[in-house]
Design an enzyme around this catalytic site. Structure first.
Site, short mmCIF file in Angstrom:
data_model
loop_
_atom_site.label_atom_id
_atom_site.label_comp_id
_atom_site.label_asym_id
_atom_site.label_seq_id
_atom_site.Cartn_x
_atom_site.Cartn_y
_atom_site.Cartn_z
CE LYS A 1 24.28 -1.66 -31.85
NZ LYS A 1 23.55 -1.38 -30.82
CD GLU B 1 36.30 -12.64 -24.45
OE1 GLU B 1 36.21 -13.09 -24.18
OE2 GLU B 1 37.63 -12.91 -25.86
CB CYS C 1 30.11 -11.82 -18.92
SG CYS C 1 31.57 -11.09 -18.10
P1 NAD Z 1 23.77 -8.61 -26.90
O1 NAD Z 1 24.29 -9.59 -27.66
O2 NAD Z 1 21.97 -8.68 -27.06
O3 NAD Z 1 23.84 -6.97 -27.59
C1 NAD Z 1 25.25 -6.74 -27.28
C2 NAD Z 1 25.60 -6.38 -28.58
O4 NAD Z 1 25.35 -6.49 -29.55
C3 NAD Z 1 25.10 -4.57 -28.64
O5 NAD Z 1 25.19 -3.23 -28.98
C4 NAD Z 1 23.52 -4.73 -29.57
O6 NAD Z 1 23.11 -4.03 -29.84
C5 NAD Z 1 24.66 -5.94 -31.03
N1 NAD Z 1 24.07 -6.42 -31.58
C6 NAD Z 1 23.00 -7.50 -31.68
N2 NAD Z 1 22.67 -7.84 -32.58
C7 NAD Z 1 23.58 -7.26 -33.42
C8 NAD Z 1 23.59 -7.76 -34.63
N3 NAD Z 1 22.46 -8.62 -36.01
N4 NAD Z 1 24.68 -7.59 -35.21
C9 NAD Z 1 25.76 -6.75 -34.69
N5 NAD Z 1 25.64 -6.40 -33.37
C10 NAD Z 1 24.69 -6.68 -32.55
O7 NAD Z 1 23.77 -9.00 -25.85
P2 NAD Z 1 23.34 -8.23 -24.27
O8 NAD Z 1 22.05 -8.55 -23.77
O9 NAD Z 1 23.45 -6.48 -24.63
O10 NAD Z 1 25.00 -8.18 -22.79
C11 NAD Z 1 24.87 -9.66 -22.35
C12 NAD Z 1 25.17 -10.70 -22.94
O11 NAD Z 1 27.09 -9.98 -22.75
C13 NAD Z 1 25.51 -11.97 -21.80
O12 NAD Z 1 25.69 -13.22 -22.62
C14 NAD Z 1 26.72 -12.22 -21.64
O13 NAD Z 1 27.51 -12.69 -20.79
C15 NAD Z 1 27.90 -11.22 -22.36
N6 NAD Z 1 29.40 -10.12 -21.81
C16 NAD Z 1 30.78 -11.60 -22.03
C17 NAD Z 1 31.04 -10.56 -21.55
C18 NAD Z 1 32.82 -11.43 -21.96
O14 NAD Z 1 33.55 -10.63 -21.42
N7 NAD Z 1 32.50 -12.21 -21.78
C19 NAD Z 1 31.24 -9.39 -20.76
C20 NAD Z 1 29.97 -8.90 -20.43
C21 NAD Z 1 29.04 -9.31 -21.01
#
Ligand code: NAD
Length: 478
Positions: free
Chosen positions: A172, A247, A281
């Site tokens: 997803k 992550e 990130c």
């Molecule tokens: P997000 O948490 O909004 O979404 C991430 C994913 O989770 C998306 O596919 C989203 O549709 C899904 N999601 C959202 N709500 C959900 C739920 N209730 N249940 C299951 N899935 C759900 O994050 P984003 O805005 O897409 O990405 C940015 C964030 O990701 C930043 O905080 C960044 O630091 C982090 N990030 C971390 C890493 C790492 O490796 N540590 C790498 C890249 C990004």
């Protein structure tokens, strides 16, 4: 282009609503339409993944590796096309996006090679007639939930190790990376990946993500995204006893000591903070500078930041493009306003863009306490904050004053301080004379504290997540 689900090798256009995708670099340009799924698509994916697992897990790992090599070759053929689509969908500069697709190709080849490497060890038995050894077995069906900021590399660094270990996958992607995800599935179909081995379901996190977590049987879940979502996911997985890794966010520091070579340090600090519009990130969002070098650092920083080129992501000379979406734009803008109203802006990009897009000029602020929101909250945009430190010890202390622990850097020519930093900084990735972003695919990747579930991705570490160890013992003479 329109998004489609790829489930059990079939292409399905779901009809739970549509979202028009506009290019964040130029809002007049329509890139395509996302078709959202309802949870019935997740149930179909569950059946397809379970069915495919029966054959996929029985192949030798070497045979699975051959598929991964073909996926890498197909991705290479479509590198330009995929990078252009992703840049248009989420605004990452084309040069960086091509680099990201290349990383995806390397990841597929790296994990393909795992198909012919040792996957266990022989452990001496206390009985001379017993052969005792370990081997890895797949988890089963694995859910993969990915963010939009690395729309190609992050999904691949999850499903490449998952597939080589013999799992099948339900993926997803983030909504605003759905067109890119659809194109990737097309490329992998062209590579000959059997139906059901990788299943793509496009839709909202709350609908598809939650159905994946709560309503079907999965055996593992790998998530990358925000800390809030990750912690909720971890709680659900723990209650169902599903193996999981999360992550999450970061608030990464770069420390600049009095003996740093500024001509080399400043370009790396700026790259860490502003490439991909700060939406990594591992982006540098706190710059901790030792007092003695602070005036010279700020003077040189101002000039360098003022000259940064912000432009349409498809312009190969763009240093950074727009942020990815309207909601990102609004969130990041609230922090630039906070910086102007509550802090002092010490460096700001002076170039501008003609096109209407989600452009935010990079800036660096100072003059706030270590507890201030600008210093503590993940902004995920081209905004960084500078802090002065009396000495090395205070710099390390400031570096560790955060709930996050993903990545940290030190710029110095003092080898002894470099080693102390590597020991004392509370981050999963600690780097000397290198920017906070940019860790290599063959090395473990992940954070400490609230940045991660304390598991690691990429490198050999990923294999431990996507498999379970069986301890086998055969009494050959009795
Ligand atoms: P997000 O948490 O909004 O979404 C991430 C994913 O989770 C998306 O596919 C989203 O549709 C899904 N999601 C959202 N709500 C959900 C739920 N209730 N249940 C299951 N899935 C759900 O994050 P984003 O805005 O897409 O990405 C940015 C964030 O990701 C930043 O905080 C960044 O630091 C982090 N990030 C971390 C890493 C790492 O490796 N540590 C790498 C890249 C990004």
């Amino acid at each position: 282009m329109k998004s489609r689900n790829w489930i059990g090798g079939e292409w399905i256009t779901p009809n739970e609503g549509t979202v028009l995708v506009k290019n964040p670099s130029n809002l007049k340009e329509e890139v395509g339409v996302i078709h959202l799924s309802d949870e019935s698509q997740v149930f179909q994916a569950e059946q397809a993944a379970k069915q495919a697992f029966k054959q996929w897990s029985k192949l030798t790992a070497a045979a699975r590796g051959e598929y991964l090599y073909k996926m890498a070759a197909a991705l290479e053929q479509h590198l330009e096309e995929l990078a252009t689509l992703a840049s248009s969908e989420m605004g990452k500069p084309i040069t960086e996006m091509k680099g990201e697709v290349t990383r995806g190709i390397h990841l597929l080849r790296y994990y393909a090679g795992e198909g012919v490497r040792a996957d266990g060890s022989i452990i001496p038995s206390s009985d001379i007639n017993v052969l005792q050894y370990t081997r890895r077995t797949p988890l089963g069906v694995v859910g993969v939930i990915t963010p939009w900021n690395f729309p190609v590399a992050i999904p691949i660094w999850k499903f490449a190790p998952a597939l080589i270990c013999g799992n099948t996958v339900i993926w997803k992607p983030a909504e605003i990376a759905s067109l890119t995800a659809s194109k990737m599935a097309e490329i992998f179909e062209e590579a000959g990946l059997p139906g059901g081995v990788l299943n793509l379901v496009i839709g909202k996190g709350r609908v598809i993500g939650e159905a994946l977590l709560e309503k079907i049987e999965i055996n593992g879940l790998s998530f990358t995204g925000s800390t809030d979502t990750g912690r909720r996911i971890a709680a659900t997985c723990a209650s169902r006893n599903i193996k999981y890794q999360t992550e999450m966010g970061g608030k990464n520091a770069a420390i600049v000591l009095n003996d740093a070579d500024l001509s080399k340090t400043i370009p790396m600090v700026i790259s860490g903070a502003f490439r991909s519009s700060g939406q990594k990130c591992t982006a540098t969002s706190r710059i901790i500078v030792e007092k003695g070098i602070y005036p010279a650092f700020v003077e040189q920083l101002q000039k360098a930041v003022s000259e940064i080129k912000i432009a349409n992501a498809l312009d190969p000379t763009a240093y950074l493009g727009p942020v990815a979406s309207k909601s990102q734009f609004e969130i990041v803008q609230s922090y630039t306003e906070m910086a102007r109203n509550q802090a002092e802006v010490i460096a700001e990009c002076q170039t501008s863009v003609e096109e209407e897009g989600y452009y935010i000029k990079p800036l660096i602020a100072t003059g706030v306490q270590a507890k201030h929101s600008l210093v503590q909250e993940e902004i995920f945009g081209p905004v960084a904050v500078a802090l002065q430190a009396e000495n090395f010890e205070e710099a390390i202390d400031l570096c560790n004053q955060t709930i996050y622990g993903l990545s940290a850097s030190l710029f110095t020519s003092d080898l002894s301080k470099a080693h102390r930093f590597l020991d004392e900084a509370d981050a999963g990735m600690v780097r000397v004379n290198q920017e906070t972003a940019g860790v290599e695919y063959q090395a473990p990747f992940g954070g400490m504290k609230l940045s991660s579930s304390h598991t690691r991705e990429q490198g050999q570490a990923a294999l431990s997540f996507y498999s379970e160890i069986k301890t086998c013992a055969i009494k050959h003479t009795f």
